[in-house]
Every structure is written in C-alpha cells, then in structure tokens.
Design a protein around this motif. Structure first.
Motif, PDB file in Angstrom:
ATOM      1  N   VAL A 175      70.136  27.812  31.367  1.00  0.00           N
ATOM      2  CA  VAL A 175      69.529  26.474  31.364  1.00  0.00           C
ATOM      3  C   VAL A 175      68.180  26.524  32.070  1.00  0.00           C
ATOM      4  N   ILE A 176      68.145  27.178  33.229  1.00  0.00           N
ATOM      5  CA  ILE A 176      66.893  27.301  33.986  1.00  0.00           C
ATOM      6  C   ILE A 176      65.850  28.057  33.176  1.00  0.00           C
ATOM      7  N   ASP A 177      66.259  29.167  32.578  1.00  0.00           N
ATOM      8  CA  ASP A 177      65.318  29.967  31.778  1.00  0.00           C
ATOM      9  C   ASP A 177      64.780  29.159  30.594  1.00  0.00           C
ATOM     10  N   ALA A 178      65.642  28.367  29.972  1.00  0.00           N
ATOM     11  CA  ALA A 178      65.215  27.558  28.833  1.00  0.00           C
ATOM     12  C   ALA A 178      64.252  26.458  29.267  1.00  0.00           C
ATOM     13  N   ALA A 179      64.525  25.818  30.400  1.00  0.00           N
ATOM     14  CA  ALA A 179      63.618  24.784  30.900  1.00  0.00           C
ATOM     15  C   ALA A 179      62.253  25.390  31.218  1.00  0.00           C
ATOM     16  N   ASP A 180      62.265  26.550  31.839  1.00  0.00           N
ATOM     17  CA  ASP A 180      61.004  27.231  32.146  1.00  0.00           C
ATOM     18  C   ASP A 180      60.263  27.580  30.848  1.00  0.00           C
ATOM     19  N   ALA A 181      60.990  28.039  29.837  1.00  0.00           N
ATOM     20  CA  ALA A 181      60.385  28.351  28.541  1.00  0.00           C
ATOM     21  C   ALA A 181      59.803  27.099  27.894  1.00  0.00           C
ATOM     22  N   ALA A 182      60.474  25.966  28.066  1.00  0.00           N
ATOM     23  CA  ALA A 182      59.975  24.706  27.504  1.00  0.00           C
ATOM     24  C   ALA A 182      58.660  24.308  28.170  1.00  0.00           C
ATOM     25  N   PHE A 183      58.591  24.423  29.490  1.00  0.00           N
ATOM     26  CA  PHE A 183      57.332  24.109  30.185  1.00  0.00           C
ATOM     27  C   PHE A 183      56.218  25.035  29.710  1.00  0.00           C
ATOM     28  N   ARG A 184      56.528  26.320  29.565  1.00  0.00           N
ATOM     29  CA  ARG A 184      55.515  27.276  29.104  1.00  0.00           C
ATOM     30  C   ARG A 184      55.092  26.986  27.664  1.00  0.00           C
ATOM     31  N   SER A 185      56.030  26.526  26.853  1.00  0.00           N
ATOM     32  CA  SER A 185      55.715  26.159  25.476  1.00  0.00           C
ATOM     33  C   SER A 185      54.709  25.008  25.437  1.00  0.00           C
ATOM     34  N   VAL A 186      54.958  23.987  26.243  1.00  0.00           N
ATOM     35  CA  VAL A 186      54.022  22.861  26.289  1.00  0.00           C
ATOM     36  C   VAL A 186      52.662  23.334  26.790  1.00  0.00           C
ATOM     37  N   HIS A 187      52.665  24.215  27.775  1.00  0.00           N
ATOM     38  CA  HIS A 187      51.399  24.769  28.279  1.00  0.00           C
ATOM     39  C   HIS A 187      50.640  25.446  27.133  1.00  0.00           C
ATOM     40  N   GLY A 188      51.358  26.155  26.285  1.00  0.00           N
ATOM     41  CA  GLY A 188      50.739  26.796  25.124  1.00  0.00           C
ATOM     42  C   GLY A 188      50.141  25.769  24.181  1.00  0.00           C
ATOM     43  N   HIS A 189      50.829  24.647  23.980  1.00  0.00           N
ATOM     44  CA  HIS A 189      50.286  23.575  23.128  1.00  0.00           C
ATOM     45  C   HIS A 189      49.011  22.986  23.735  1.00  0.00           C
ATOM     46  N   VAL A 190      49.006  22.871  25.062  1.00  0.00           N
ATOM     47  CA  VAL A 190      47.801  22.364  25.731  1.00  0.00           C
ATOM     48  C   VAL A 190      46.628  23.301  25.474  1.00  0.00           C
ATOM     49  N   GLU A 191      46.881  24.599  25.565  1.00  0.00           N
ATOM     50  CA  GLU A 191      45.796  25.564  25.331  1.00  0.00           C
ATOM     51  C   GLU A 191      45.270  25.467  23.891  1.00  0.00           C
ATOM     52  N   VAL A 192      46.160  25.227  22.935  1.00  0.00           N
ATOM     53  CA  VAL A 192      45.737  25.071  21.542  1.00  0.00           C
ATOM     54  C   VAL A 192      44.847  23.840  21.385  1.00  0.00           C
ATOM     55  N   GLU A 193      45.267  22.732  21.965  1.00  0.00           N
ATOM     56  CA  GLU A 193      44.556  21.465  21.746  1.00  0.00           C
ATOM     57  C   GLU A 193      43.327  21.273  22.635  1.00  0.00           C
ATOM     58  N   PHE A 194      43.309  21.907  23.802  1.00  0.00           N
ATOM     59  CA  PHE A 194      42.197  21.682  24.728  1.00  0.00           C
ATOM     60  C   PHE A 194      41.236  22.850  24.827  1.00  0.00           C
ATOM     61  N   SER A 195      41.427  23.898  24.026  1.00  0.00           N
ATOM     62  CA  SER A 195      40.516  25.058  24.081  1.00  0.00           C
ATOM     63  C   SER A 195      39.216  24.725  23.382  1.00  0.00           C
TER      64      SER A 195
END
Length: 195
Positions: A175-195
């Motif tokens: 569960v912890i690993d998945a939550a961390d992966a979810a936060f990192r996934s959103v961070h990746g979306h931010v990089e796509v949209e704000f680059s």
C-alpha cells in the motif's frame, strides 16, 4: 481477542508519514508552476488532474473495492475535471495516458485511492485560491469543491474504511509503495504539462 488500533497506529496515519517526502516534493513542484497566476496556468494544473484521474478512473468502478470503501463510485472526479477543462475551452490531454485496470491487487489499489482521496481533501484549499481567477463549483473548479457533507468528514469516512481493511504486513508495505508510486506518477504529469 480483539486488538484495538489507535488513531496514531492507523494505516492512513502511517501512509501519511511514509509518503511525506514524495507528497511534499509534488506540492512544491505544483506550486512552482504558479497555478493561480492566470487561467492558462490553472488549465495546466487541470490537465495534470485529468491525466491522474483518467489513469485511476477504473478503480472507482470496481465492485470489490466498492464493497470495502463505501460510496466509492460517487467519489469519482474524472467527469468534473473534464467539465472544468471544457469551461476553460481546453482540449483534453492526449491518448498517452496509461490507465490502471480495476483488477489491481488490493493493496496497490488502496495506495492509489489514498492519494486520490487525499488530493480531494487538499483541493479545498486550492478551491479557495481559485476564486481569485473567477472559478468555482459551477465553472472551472468544480472538482476542487468540497463534498456537501464537508471535506474533512468525507475524508474521515474514507480513511475509516481504508483503515478497516485487513492486510498482512507485506501487503501494508505494498500500500505504501503504491501510494508513493501514485505521487510520483502525478509528479510525472506535472513535468509533462509544465515543461
């Protein structure tokens, strides 16, 4: 014998502590995008939200998850984000979004949903800031508006159900690993949209 779990020992509290760094890094990156500078920047934020909610949307249709997490289907926010983007005359992000299936292992699904539902709680702060751009629950910021029962009460209902799911110690880590992966996934979306 029944073992009582104190609030301090609850899964949701442990998740918050375990993901503090990834959550904090994401918050800083989003705010560095100056999302309330104008509607154009806010639209970038909406596209991030769309990408994330599109990727997890199938989880909200899972009968197995709905049985464990009451009112799960009505917590779904993808359509609200889509409407917010349409209000601002924005095209939806492309088809490059990788969607999770509704057949994920239970611990993984719980970790992703924890992040999604936590963002709903945090969204109430952003909702107040969006008012400066003329956005509200009827135009452009509907997905950030608090639940009619109140954001805190809605969150407590979710975390109570999340905390009640019985998992093994190995699954707790998943569960912890998945939550961390979810936060990192959103961070990746931010990089796509704000680059």
């Amino acid at each position: 014998m029944t073992v009582q779990t104190s609030l301090e020992d609850s899964r949701s509290v442990r998740l918050k502590a375990a993901t503090r760094d990834s959550h904090g890094a994401l918050d800083k990156r989003i705010m560095a995008g100056d999302i309330f500078a104008d509607r154009s920047n806010f639209a970038r934020f909406l596209r991030v939200q769309y990408r994330f909610h599109r990727s997890i949307d199938a989880l909200y249709a899972s009968p197995a998850l709905d049985a464990l997490l009451p009112d799960l289907a009505e917590r779904r926010r993808l359509q609200q984000v889509r409407s917010d983007l349409q209000d601002l005359e924005q095209a939806l992000p492309g088809e490059d979004i990788i969607a999770l299936g509704n057949d994920l292992p239970l611990p993984t699904a719980l970790g992703w949903l924890y992040v999604a539902e936590g963002s709903n709680l945090g969204g109430t702060v952003l909702y107040k800031m969006a008012a400066a751009l003329g956005l509200d629950r009827d135009f452009g910021a509907r997905h950030l508006a608090a639940h009619p029962d109140g954001a805190a009460r809605h969150w407590r209902g979710f975390t109570a159900a999340l905390d009640a799911v019985v998992l093994s110690p190995a699954q707790e880590q998943e569960v912890i690993d998945a939550a961390d992966a979810a936060f990192r996934s959103v961070h990746g979306h931010v990089e796509v949209e704000f680059s």
